[in-house]
Design an enzyme around this catalytic site. Sequence first.
Site, PDB file in Angstrom:
ATOM      1  N   SER A   1      61.143  25.864  69.481  1.00  0.00           N
ATOM      2  CA  SER A   1      61.708  24.818  68.653  1.00  0.00           C
ATOM      3  C   SER A   1      61.778  23.079  68.972  1.00  0.00           C
ATOM      4  CB  SER A   1      63.648  25.954  68.810  1.00  0.00           C
ATOM      5  OG  SER A   1      64.138  24.360  67.855  1.00  0.00           O
TER       6      SER A   1
ATOM      7  N   TYR B   1      71.238  27.130  72.975  1.00  0.00           N
ATOM      8  CA  TYR B   1      69.933  27.727  72.335  1.00  0.00           C
ATOM      9  C   TYR B   1      68.857  26.822  72.467  1.00  0.00           C
ATOM     10  CZ  TYR B   1      67.215  27.872  67.925  1.00  0.00           C
ATOM     11  OH  TYR B   1      65.572  27.736  67.079  1.00  0.00           O
TER      12      TYR B   1
END
Length: 237
Positions: A132, A146
């Site tokens: 990501s 995250y």
Amino acid sequence: MEEFAGSNVMVVGGSRGIGAAIVTAFAKAGASVRFTYSGSRAAAEALAEKTGATAIQSDAGNRDEVIATVREAGPLDVLVFNAGVAVLGDPLEIEPDVIDHLIDVNVRGPYYASVEAARKMPEGGRIIVIGSINGDRVAFPGFAAYSMSKSALQGMARGLARDFGSRGITVNIIQPGPTDTDMNPADGELAGMVTGAMAIQRYGTAEDVASLALYLAGPHASGITGAMHTIDGGYGA
């Protein structure tokens, strides 16, 4: 064109979104594709019927299941690890077990899958992990765990690229930015915040990411390894 005819491909986390687009792209390119799913049985069965791929139920957060599933697939030409979970919120309030599960899926899963695949992977194999842009950029509060998990993939890829390079096996991370999926739909509550920060002010598509995965798995990417490939519409620019 069946560029991957005869290739054995596994996609971990392939029933929906980016994973489903990757399964579809490799199947269209002639590969023999297996993909795993956890809870989305109906979506997995529909995708398998549509593409001719084989669906396997397996928990990407369970180390032993990950290793066994990859091992049982036999020698893989391409491994794509797409499974991931997002946990967002105040780190003072998130339960430790929730964070541990995130680490199991987002960090331990790709590490053990990559290592197991490499045991039997032929010369010139490909390992691709979907990370990501949040591994590079934390633009909003609540993303600490995250983002930590996605940054960890960067070190993993650089290290495994060194470990497996003598066999011509490449290890790469694809880092999508805002992408229109079930987890982060283009008309969702986060859309207004993130599109304003993008140079190209629209969400990407799962097919965009799948096309990049196909390139990295193909013959023209044989010298690309240990690298992060951002596809985010300029979100992190």
